[in-house]
Design a protein around this motif. Structure first.
Motif, PDB file in Angstrom:
ATOM      1  N   ILE A 137       0.497  -1.072   0.034  1.00  0.00           N
ATOM      2  CA  ILE A 137       0.071   0.117  -0.372  1.00  0.00           C
ATOM      3  C   ILE A 137       0.720   1.073  -0.080  1.00  0.00           C
ATOM      4  O   ILE A 137       1.834   1.256   0.423  1.00  0.00           O
ATOM      5  CB  ILE A 137      -0.565  -0.137   1.572  1.00  0.00           C
ATOM      6  N   ASP A 138       0.619   2.205   0.033  1.00  0.00           N
ATOM      7  CA  ASP A 138       1.220   3.562  -0.451  1.00  0.00           C
ATOM      8  C   ASP A 138       0.424   4.164   0.969  1.00  0.00           C
ATOM      9  O   ASP A 138       1.492   5.793   0.344  1.00  0.00           O
ATOM     10  CB  ASP A 138       0.845   4.230  -1.895  1.00  0.00           C
ATOM     11  N   TYR A 139      -0.032   4.365   1.483  1.00  0.00           N
ATOM     12  CA  TYR A 139      -0.626   5.280   2.447  1.00  0.00           C
ATOM     13  C   TYR A 139       0.585   5.996   3.325  1.00  0.00           C
ATOM     14  O   TYR A 139       0.651   6.675   4.218  1.00  0.00           O
ATOM     15  CB  TYR A 139      -2.482   5.375   3.104  1.00  0.00           C
ATOM     16  N   TRP A 140       1.497   4.891   3.827  1.00  0.00           N
ATOM     17  CA  TRP A 140       2.920   5.586   4.523  1.00  0.00           C
ATOM     18  C   TRP A 140       3.995   5.952   4.194  1.00  0.00           C
ATOM     19  O   TRP A 140       5.154   6.049   4.270  1.00  0.00           O
ATOM     20  CB  TRP A 140       3.008   3.665   4.915  1.00  0.00           C
ATOM     21  N   ASP A 141       3.923   6.146   3.242  1.00  0.00           N
ATOM     22  CA  ASP A 141       4.862   6.796   1.885  1.00  0.00           C
ATOM     23  C   ASP A 141       5.340   8.091   2.777  1.00  0.00           C
ATOM     24  O   ASP A 141       6.355   8.379   2.508  1.00  0.00           O
ATOM     25  CB  ASP A 141       4.751   7.267   0.840  1.00  0.00           C
ATOM     26  N   TYR A 142       4.219   8.359   3.119  1.00  0.00           N
ATOM     27  CA  TYR A 142       5.136   9.855   3.689  1.00  0.00           C
ATOM     28  C   TYR A 142       6.056   9.759   5.210  1.00  0.00           C
ATOM     29  O   TYR A 142       6.236  11.042   5.392  1.00  0.00           O
ATOM     30  CB  TYR A 142       3.771  11.250   4.345  1.00  0.00           C
ATOM     31  N   LEU A 143       6.478   8.463   5.050  1.00  0.00           N
ATOM     32  CA  LEU A 143       6.900   8.737   6.782  1.00  0.00           C
ATOM     33  C   LEU A 143       8.482   8.612   6.516  1.00  0.00           C
ATOM     34  O   LEU A 143       9.284   8.389   7.172  1.00  0.00           O
ATOM     35  CB  LEU A 143       6.617   7.184   6.886  1.00  0.00           C
ATOM     36  N   GLY A 144       8.614   8.667   5.459  1.00  0.00           N
ATOM     37  CA  GLY A 144      10.335   8.073   4.874  1.00  0.00           C
ATOM     38  C   GLY A 144      10.699   8.321   3.883  1.00  0.00           C
ATOM     39  O   GLY A 144      12.194   7.635   3.157  1.00  0.00           O
ATOM     40  N   ARG A 155       8.986   5.909   0.405  1.00  0.00           N
ATOM     41  CA  ARG A 155       8.363   5.234  -1.088  1.00  0.00           C
ATOM     42  C   ARG A 155       8.389   4.209  -1.880  1.00  0.00           C
ATOM     43  O   ARG A 155       9.397   3.660  -1.280  1.00  0.00           O
ATOM     44  CB  ARG A 155       7.950   5.840  -2.599  1.00  0.00           C
ATOM     45  N   ASP A 156       7.832   3.446  -0.828  1.00  0.00           N
ATOM     46  CA  ASP A 156       7.660   1.575  -1.220  1.00  0.00           C
ATOM     47  C   ASP A 156       7.468   1.897  -2.751  1.00  0.00           C
ATOM     48  O   ASP A 156       6.531   1.750  -3.424  1.00  0.00           O
ATOM     49  CB  ASP A 156       6.015   1.098  -0.179  1.00  0.00           C
ATOM     50  N   ALA A 157       8.499   0.778  -2.878  1.00  0.00           N
ATOM     51  CA  ALA A 157       8.844   0.450  -4.598  1.00  0.00           C
ATOM     52  C   ALA A 157       7.543   0.027  -5.286  1.00  0.00           C
ATOM     53  O   ALA A 157       7.785  -0.703  -6.354  1.00  0.00           O
ATOM     54  CB  ALA A 157      10.112   0.262  -4.157  1.00  0.00           C
TER      55      ALA A 157
END
Length: 254
Positions: free
Chosen positions: A70-77, A79-81
């Motif tokens: 998922i992409d909603y944690w990408d802001y934590l530092g 970006r999930d590839a």
């Protein structure tokens, strides 16, 4: 501790090539006992234990295991590839179907029916095995036939004794990357290299099913990407289009 996402409020709380099949050669290793869908993120420090358990499940021949990054944690530092917006959307639809007020990682969903912390190995495995062979298991037969330029998917009828009145289900195609090694250089898992299995790359509804035996023909080039695996899920949907129980499933062994 898993990480929970609530809209407007944030709380801390899968290496191989798809083997080609010759014309008219079916690739079917028998009905799996269940489908495990894991919602995970490279940016969540609670996810690596669930990813390791998922790796075990993906190695089993009797389980279809699909990892939705998922992409909603990408802001934590970081970006999930492997994340795709469609994966996060699928999880949110499951939240609506399962009457959950939020989504979280790592979340495991078994047969579209039960959800749990994906890092709880005992519960994931026991639920998977408890549903197998019951009315909550995979009751509908699916088979595949490769005709060269096209693939035929045969879907059986609903078994006798199950309520098939007004049934509505979608045939869902899932394309996945069999194995990936990702070096994480930021966020909560910074400095780790994690091995991922069966990371979902694409989801597409390719047909509808009403409980009777049907065949679906699809262009092979549209479905199979070289190096990827694919699965087909026969999944019930409600009147609003939310996903429900997975009634049958099959995968091409990568």
């Amino acid at each position: 501790m898993f990480r929970l996402w609530t809209p407007g409020l944030i709380l801390a709380s899968a290496l191989g090539l798809l083997a080609p099949m010759g014309p008219a050669e079916a690739e079917n290793t028998g009905r799996p006992i269940g489908v495990v869908e894991l919602f995970t993120s490279q940016g969540c420090n609670s996810c690596p234990p669930a990813d390791a358990i998922f790796d075990e499940l993906a190695s089993r021949k009797d389980v279809i295991a699909l990892a939705y990054h998922i992409d909603y944690w990408d802001y934590l530092g970081w970006r999930d590839a492997l994340a795709r917006p469609a994966n996060s959307e699928r999880q949110r639809k499951y939240a609506g179907a399962l009457q959950k007020s939020s989504v979280y990682t790592p979340q495991a969903i078994i047969n579209g029916r039960r959800d749990m912390n994906g890092a709880n190995r005992a519960k994931v495995v026991s639920t998977l095995e408890a549903l197998a062979g019951t009315a909550a298991g995979l009751q509908v037969e699916l088979s595949l036939e490769d005709r060269g330029d096209s693939i035929i998917v045969s879907v059986g009828s609903l078994p006798e004794g199950l309520d098939g009145q007004d049934i509505s289900a979608h045939l869902v195609f899932v394309d996945y990357i069999p194995q990936s090694n990702v070096e994480i250089r930021g966020g909560e898992n910074r400095g780790r290299t994690i091995h991922y299995r069966n990371a979902v790359n694409r989801i597409q509804t390719i047909g509808m099913w009403d409980g009777t035996a049907k065949k679906f023909e699809m262009p092979r080039s549209e479905l199979i990407q070289e190096g990827n695996g694919c699965a087909l899920l026969l999944q019930s949907v409600d009147d609003s289009g939310l996903p429900g129980a997975i009634l049958g499933a099959i995968a091409l062994d990568p």
